[in-house]
Design an enzyme around this catalytic site. Structure first.
Site, short mmCIF file in Angstrom:
data_model
loop_
_atom_site.label_atom_id
_atom_site.label_comp_id
_atom_site.label_asym_id
_atom_site.label_seq_id
_atom_site.Cartn_x
_atom_site.Cartn_y
_atom_site.Cartn_z
N SER A 159 -21.53 -26.51 92.32
CA SER A 159 -21.09 -27.14 91.08
C SER A 159 -21.09 -28.67 91.24
CB SER A 159 -19.72 -26.61 90.69
OG SER A 159 -19.36 -27.01 89.39
N ARG A 229 -7.16 -26.43 81.79
CA ARG A 229 -7.43 -25.41 82.80
C ARG A 229 -7.81 -24.07 82.17
NH1 ARG A 229 -9.42 -24.86 87.73
NH2 ARG A 229 -8.34 -23.35 89.01
N ASP A 324 -24.38 -17.41 85.32
CA ASP A 324 -23.73 -18.73 85.21
C ASP A 324 -24.20 -19.40 83.92
OD1 ASP A 324 -22.75 -21.30 85.45
OD2 ASP A 324 -23.56 -21.65 87.45
N HIS A 357 -20.24 -18.87 86.76
CA HIS A 357 -20.30 -20.10 87.57
C HIS A 357 -19.53 -19.94 88.88
CE1 HIS A 357 -21.01 -24.32 88.19
NE2 HIS A 357 -19.73 -24.61 88.23
N ASP A 358 -18.43 -19.22 88.83
CA ASP A 358 -17.60 -19.02 90.02
C ASP A 358 -18.33 -18.28 91.14
OD1 ASP A 358 -15.33 -20.38 89.47
OD2 ASP A 358 -14.10 -18.65 88.95
#
Lengths: 380, 380
Positions: A159, A229, A324, A357-358
């Site tokens: 990232s 968040r 992602d 994405h994680d």
């Protein structure tokens, strides 16, 4: 900040962060200057006599220098990339000397907006400058020099960390053997910027933000941080991962027709937001999202990424993940294309992982096997 | 709320909304009861002698009864689906009698949280019940009866409006000739709910929300509404549409390294958020997002949408848009599959439009031609 109990067998074990002070002023891309600053870092493994086995780990938004191992004071506080880095792990600390560093402007020990501004004796707050990926690379390079590392065997990151790894090969092409660019992008899309902007507006319009000088008021813009968040978490997970993890599962088994938590996903997001807002600094969050927005190495080359990479000489491992949607595989392919335009040595893998994405943080066997093989192939 | 000057030739012209009061209590799905309520509506065209040419238009989140034409007092206040509805347009008001209605709980004239609760003499505020798609259909059915319409030739809508059209064919299968289900979904995904939840948390944690009773405090949770709207806009547009519209275009041509507007997309989102927060009611926003979350006709049938549609007898035109990532084509295909399971007459079109979810509002020639042909085929 993994809650699992540490696995002692293949862990780097209990680790201790180190602070280093830099007295030489650092001129930033914005034109501002940091007169002096501290960087907090950790190292795992041993630097060899040739000083040729060092690997730098660059962190993304919510991470730090604490990459592997745990703290003796809190054995559950495990490094964020511990599944990748350790003795016998894909990034093998029996062979490599791994360095993790909290970036300048951060809130985990390095000088940041909550630090005292020596010029005023009060927290930097709103006066802390905007920092960029270039600035981080510069600060990391000074740390490397301090550690006696002229050249990294590899600079690795996912990232925003991937952006730093890529930038390293442009700023210091001779100081990077290989760059791991995982779940990266050559620049943010309008949609990426839009999500960042909503997060920033959530923070800056929180009445407790006080224009960034909330420290003096004894408050924290927790509402804004919490929203930022929650929103971030949506973009880190794929739609499918969220569906599998939470679906439309109801907290109480039936509709309650009110505004309390109804679906499990609501509970998860609120929990993540609440937790984050207790430890992360809002001014750091603002600056990290800006560093993301500003990253665009092609900008000074008329938008031509291939031209921006003209001086690069490193090897590259570029990895993307099919699910992602934050930095989709197409974004990684832009990087690969520009690297190939420069006849650079690049391996590209598009991994069909469901985690969004994680995924770059996950222990996917194909992903880890690829990194392991690449690391084993590094000359020493 | 289109800012373009009205095109008089094919417009329904200046229109006037009408309020109708309902004295009979309405029992809601939540178990609560609306003792009495008003609905605001508009009509275009003429109801024929057989009362067989009526079309109901159901609105989505940020819309209202003002579907076509303009107001004499403000000719720039053009109805939200004016490109579709008017004399000679795909939904031809020379032939059809079109009804637009502001949903119960809304903030455009129908009874909603800002209305006075007759039991207390003060605004309903937090006490206004949660309303559902089923409740809206019920209230719309009462309006139809009031207007002397036993059966609609068509019930049409996009997004949340599509959910209402679909629900109509389940609640009142004999009262709907055709349902246009455009950019719809049979229920929200976890990701959809997650976005709604962040928007709700932005509103309810705004200090000016006062637990929903902000009217009495003379304030409005504008910060929260603004964030909710900014976030909404991201999900309405496709990544590509945003890239084409804004890209990474800089406001001032170069980086400013600060927190003022830097990229055009930031300016757009702030403007949209600011505007929205001046006219939309926060309590309505909360309730509409809950209505979206709760919509799940299959829920009472063990998750089986085909079973939920067992009694349906209408014709269907289901339309999806390739770049819609909010309610993707896959979601529409779930509906189509369930309709086909019931051997219902359904036409499905997946239109490769670049505009994302908002495409259902656009004047795409293939989309409009399809609606035109379908409307022309309706028996009268």
């Amino acid at each position: 900040m993994n809650a699992a109990a540490p696995n002692i067998a293949d862990s780097v074990g209990a680790v201790t962060p180190v602070d280093v002070h830099f007295d030489a002023p650092l001129r930033l891309k914005s034109g501002a200057t940091m007169p002096q600053y501290d960087l907090r870092y950790e190292t795992y493994g041993t630097l060899n006599a040739q000083r040729s086995n060092a690997i730098l780990v660059c962190h993304a938004l919510n991470a730090s220098h604490h990459v592997a191992g745990w703290y003796a004071s809190d054995p559950r506080d495990i490094g964020w990339w511990d599944n990748l880095i350790g003795p016998g792990k894909p990034v093998d600390t029996n062979r490599f000397f791994v360095v993790g560093v909290n970036n300048l402007g951060g809130c985990h020990g390095s000088t940041g907006p909550a630090s005292v501004n020596p010029a005023t004796g009060r927290p930097w707050g709103a006066d802390f400058p905007v920092v960029t990926v270039d600035d981080w690379v510069e600060a990391q390079a000074r740390l490397a020099t301090h550690l006696g590392i002229e050249r990294f065997a590899a600079v690795i990151g996912g990232s925003l960390g991937a952006m730093q790894a890529l930038q390293w090969t442009m700023t210091y092409p001779d100081r990077v053997g290989l760059a791991l660019v995982s779940a990266g992008a050559p620049k943010l899309s309008a949609q990426n910027i839009a999500f960042n902007e909503v997060a920033r507006q959530a923070i800056t319009t929180d009445p407790d933000f006080h224009g960034g000088n909330y420290y003096e008021h004894g408050v924290v813009p927790r509402r804004g941080l919490r929203l930022a968040r929650m929103l971030g978490h949506i973009t880190y997970l794929s739609d499918d991962a969220m569906a599998e993890k939470f679906g439309r599962e109801l907290r109480g088994g039936e509709f309650k027709f009110g505004f309390d938590v109804e679906f499990e996903i609501e509970s998860y997001l609120r929990y993540q937001g609440d937790k984050f807002s207790t430890y992360f600094d809002a001014n750091t969050y603002l600056r990290i999202t800006k560093a993301l927005d500003y990253f665009d190495p092609a900008f000074e080359h008329g938008g031509n990424l291939s031209a921006a990479l003209k001086g690069a000489r490193s090897r590259y491992l570029v990895v993307s993940f099919t699910s992602d949607w934050r930095f989709s595989p197409a974004r990684s392919r832009e990087i690969v294309k520009a690297l190939l335009d420069n006849r650079l040595n690049v391996t590209y893998a598009e991994i069909d992982a469901p985690h969004g994405h994680d995924a770059f943080l996950m222990d996917d066997p194909r992903y880890h096997a690829l990194i392991r093989a690449t690391m084993e192939s590094l000359p020493q």
